[in-house]
Design an enzyme around this catalytic site. Structure first.
Site, PDB file in Angstrom:
ATOM      1  N   PRO A  10       9.608   5.835  -2.716  1.00 38.56           N
ATOM      2  CA  PRO A  10      11.042   6.138  -2.712  1.00 38.56           C
ATOM      3  C   PRO A  10      11.814   5.422  -1.600  1.00 38.56           C
ATOM      4  O   PRO A  10      11.284   5.212  -0.510  1.00 38.56           O
ATOM      5  CB  PRO A  10      11.079   7.661  -2.479  1.00 38.56           C
ATOM      6  CG  PRO A  10       9.767   7.994  -1.862  1.00 38.56           C
ATOM      7  CD  PRO A  10       8.784   7.016  -2.433  1.00 38.56           C
ATOM      8  N   ASN A  11      13.024   5.058  -1.942  1.00 39.59           N
ATOM      9  CA  ASN A  11      13.996   4.435  -1.018  1.00 39.59           C
ATOM     10  C   ASN A  11      13.669   2.986  -0.660  1.00 39.59           C
ATOM     11  O   ASN A  11      14.456   2.318  -0.004  1.00 39.59           O
ATOM     12  CB  ASN A  11      14.184   5.262   0.266  1.00 39.59           C
ATOM     13  CG  ASN A  11      14.728   6.632  -0.037  1.00 39.59           C
ATOM     14  OD1 ASN A  11      15.720   6.738  -0.754  1.00 39.59           O
ATOM     15  ND2 ASN A  11      14.101   7.678   0.466  1.00 39.59           N
ATOM     16  N   ARG A  18      18.894  -0.333   4.095  1.00 41.30           N
ATOM     17  CA  ARG A  18      18.357   0.681   5.018  1.00 41.30           C
ATOM     18  C   ARG A  18      18.355   0.113   6.428  1.00 41.30           C
ATOM     19  O   ARG A  18      18.592  -1.076   6.637  1.00 41.30           O
ATOM     20  CB  ARG A  18      16.915   1.044   4.624  1.00 41.30           C
ATOM     21  CG  ARG A  18      16.820   1.856   3.378  1.00 41.30           C
ATOM     22  CD  ARG A  18      15.388   2.240   3.077  1.00 41.30           C
ATOM     23  NE  ARG A  18      14.948   3.402   3.829  1.00 41.30           N
ATOM     24  CZ  ARG A  18      13.735   3.956   3.708  1.00 41.30           C
ATOM     25  NH1 ARG A  18      12.840   3.433   2.886  1.00 41.30           N
ATOM     26  NH2 ARG A  18      13.406   5.015   4.403  1.00 41.30           N
ATOM     27  N   TYR A  23      13.186  -1.861   8.929  1.00 40.95           N
ATOM     28  CA  TYR A  23      12.716  -2.367   7.637  1.00 40.95           C
ATOM     29  C   TYR A  23      13.065  -3.825   7.343  1.00 40.95           C
ATOM     30  O   TYR A  23      12.648  -4.357   6.317  1.00 40.95           O
ATOM     31  CB  TYR A  23      13.266  -1.472   6.513  1.00 40.95           C
ATOM     32  CG  TYR A  23      12.888  -0.023   6.690  1.00 40.95           C
ATOM     33  CD1 TYR A  23      11.549   0.359   6.739  1.00 40.95           C
ATOM     34  CD2 TYR A  23      13.866   0.973   6.839  1.00 40.95           C
ATOM     35  CE1 TYR A  23      11.198   1.687   6.925  1.00 40.95           C
ATOM     36  CE2 TYR A  23      13.515   2.296   7.011  1.00 40.95           C
ATOM     37  CZ  TYR A  23      12.184   2.653   7.054  1.00 40.95           C
ATOM     38  OH  TYR A  23      11.825   3.964   7.235  1.00 40.95           O
ATOM     39  N   ASN A  74       2.810   1.491  -0.582  1.00 45.55           N
ATOM     40  CA  ASN A  74       3.705   1.989   0.452  1.00 45.55           C
ATOM     41  C   ASN A  74       4.348   3.238  -0.155  1.00 45.55           C
ATOM     42  O   ASN A  74       5.272   3.131  -0.973  1.00 45.55           O
ATOM     43  CB  ASN A  74       4.766   0.957   0.821  1.00 45.55           C
ATOM     44  CG  ASN A  74       5.668   1.455   1.942  1.00 45.55           C
ATOM     45  OD1 ASN A  74       5.643   2.636   2.289  1.00 45.55           O
ATOM     46  ND2 ASN A  74       6.473   0.562   2.487  1.00 45.55           N
ATOM     47  N   ALA A  77       8.204   8.048   2.325  1.00 44.22           N
ATOM     48  CA  ALA A  77       8.125   9.351   2.990  1.00 44.22           C
ATOM     49  C   ALA A  77       7.012  10.241   2.426  1.00 44.22           C
ATOM     50  O   ALA A  77       6.506  11.124   3.122  1.00 44.22           O
ATOM     51  CB  ALA A  77       9.472  10.060   2.880  1.00 44.22           C
ATOM     52  N   GLU A  98      -3.124   1.153   2.387  1.00 46.86           N
ATOM     53  CA  GLU A  98      -1.843   1.798   2.715  1.00 46.86           C
ATOM     54  C   GLU A  98      -1.026   0.831   3.563  1.00 46.86           C
ATOM     55  O   GLU A  98      -1.539   0.319   4.559  1.00 46.86           O
ATOM     56  CB  GLU A  98      -2.131   3.079   3.516  1.00 46.86           C
ATOM     57  CG  GLU A  98      -0.894   3.741   4.071  1.00 46.86           C
ATOM     58  CD  GLU A  98      -1.232   4.923   4.985  1.00 46.86           C
ATOM     59  OE1 GLU A  98      -2.437   5.246   5.176  1.00 46.86           O
ATOM     60  OE2 GLU A  98      -0.271   5.501   5.523  1.00 46.86           O
ATOM     61  N   HIS A 100       2.887  -0.068   5.489  1.00 50.43           N
ATOM     62  CA  HIS A 100       4.220   0.327   5.937  1.00 50.43           C
ATOM     63  C   HIS A 100       4.896  -0.869   6.565  1.00 50.43           C
ATOM     64  O   HIS A 100       4.249  -1.638   7.283  1.00 50.43           O
ATOM     65  CB  HIS A 100       4.145   1.470   6.960  1.00 50.43           C
ATOM     66  CG  HIS A 100       3.482   2.675   6.403  1.00 50.43           C
ATOM     67  ND1 HIS A 100       4.115   3.511   5.506  1.00 50.43           N
ATOM     68  CD2 HIS A 100       2.231   3.155   6.551  1.00 50.43           C
ATOM     69  CE1 HIS A 100       3.280   4.461   5.141  1.00 50.43           C
ATOM     70  NE2 HIS A 100       2.125   4.273   5.751  1.00 50.43           N
ATOM     71  N   ARG A 107       7.688   5.841  15.928  1.00 56.74           N
ATOM     72  CA  ARG A 107       8.960   6.388  15.429  1.00 56.74           C
ATOM     73  C   ARG A 107       8.956   7.908  15.591  1.00 56.74           C
ATOM     74  O   ARG A 107       8.406   8.428  16.540  1.00 56.74           O
ATOM     75  CB  ARG A 107       9.153   5.955  13.963  1.00 56.74           C
ATOM     76  CG  ARG A 107       9.181   4.437  13.781  1.00 56.74           C
ATOM     77  CD  ARG A 107       9.471   4.052  12.352  1.00 56.74           C
ATOM     78  NE  ARG A 107      10.741   4.632  11.891  1.00 56.74           N
ATOM     79  CZ  ARG A 107      11.122   4.663  10.622  1.00 56.74           C
ATOM     80  NH1 ARG A 107      10.347   4.126   9.687  1.00 56.74           N
ATOM     81  NH2 ARG A 107      12.272   5.206  10.284  1.00 56.74           N
TER      82      ARG A 107
HETATM   83  O1  LIG Z   1      10.332   5.149   3.472  1.00 59.35           O
HETATM   84  C1  LIG Z   1       9.653   4.934   4.472  1.00 59.35           C
HETATM   85  C2  LIG Z   1       9.122   3.592   4.696  1.00 59.35           C
HETATM   86  C3  LIG Z   1       7.801   3.514   5.445  1.00 59.35           C
HETATM   87  O2  LIG Z   1       6.742   3.791   4.547  1.00 59.35           O
HETATM   88  C4  LIG Z   1       7.631   2.066   5.939  1.00 59.35           C
HETATM   89  O3  LIG Z   1       7.392   1.200   5.099  1.00 59.35           O
HETATM   90  O4  LIG Z   1       7.767   1.794   7.128  1.00 59.35           O
HETATM   91  C5  LIG Z   1       7.743   4.519   6.600  1.00 59.35           C
HETATM   92  C6  LIG Z   1       8.053   5.925   6.117  1.00 59.35           C
HETATM   93  O5  LIG Z   1       8.008   6.844   7.203  1.00 59.35           O
HETATM   94  C7  LIG Z   1       9.437   5.984   5.507  1.00 59.35           C
HETATM   95  O6  LIG Z   1       9.701   7.264   4.995  1.00 59.35           O
END
Ligand SMILES: O=C1C[C@@](O)(C(=O)O)C[C@@H](O)[C@@H]1O
Length: 146
Positions: A10-11, A18, A23, A74, A77, A98, A100, A107
């Site tokens: 998500p997002n 963002r 990011y 990825n 959240a 995994e 990120h 953070r």
């Molecule tokens: O949506 C994201 C992006 C994320 O996964 C990253 O790629 O750094 C880190 C997560 O904490 C966050 O909620």
């Protein structure tokens, strides 16, 4: 040719809009193009998806059984609390990496915990879009070892 599934959670469809300090400035489309270019270079096929909902991620992970040689995820959240995604990863017998974009350890306190890490082969965090490229390289080396 190895088949690799890439899942953005998500997002991540909002990348570029963002917080760029965490990011970067690239859109998801830019990053997907870079992932595809890298995959071509190392003779991998990649299928890339972005899902906002937990259920869609789980459905795709379930479908990955016997369909793919590796998964790069990825989970956004969901990383920090989705036991259902954790369980879906645990079922798979292929390497799941995994990733990120941001370094989740420098953070917010709540981002320091990943519930999916224990069932992933490894985690790559903090290298921006390069995290995905490092994950492709990691899978390449892992498959060569088999
Ligand atoms: O949506 C994201 C992006 C994320 O996964 C990253 O790629 O750094 C880190 C997560 O904490 C966050 O909620």
């Amino acid at each position: 040719m190895p088949n690799i599934l890439v899942i953005h959670g998500p997002n991540l469809n909002m990348l570029g809009k963002r917080n760029q300090n965490f990011y970067g400035s690239r859109s998801l489309e830019d990053i997907n193009n870079i992932i595809e270019r890298k995959a071509n270079e190392i003779d991998f096929n990649v299928d890339i998806y972005q899902f906002s909902s937990e259920g869609d991620i789980i459905t795709k992970l379930n479908e990955a059984f016997n369909e793919y040689d590796g998964v790069i995820i990825n989970a956004g959240a969901y990383t920090h609390y989705s036991i259902a995604i954790r369980d879906a990863i645990e079922i798979l017998k292929i390497p799941v990496i995994e990733v990120h974009l941001s370094n989740i350890y420098n953070r917010d306190e709540f981002r320091k915990k990943s519930v999916i890490s224990p069932v992933c082969k490894g985690q790559i965090s903090g290298f921006g879009y390069v995290s995905y490229l490092l994950a492709l390289e990691a899978i390449k080396y892992l498959l060569q070892e088999d």
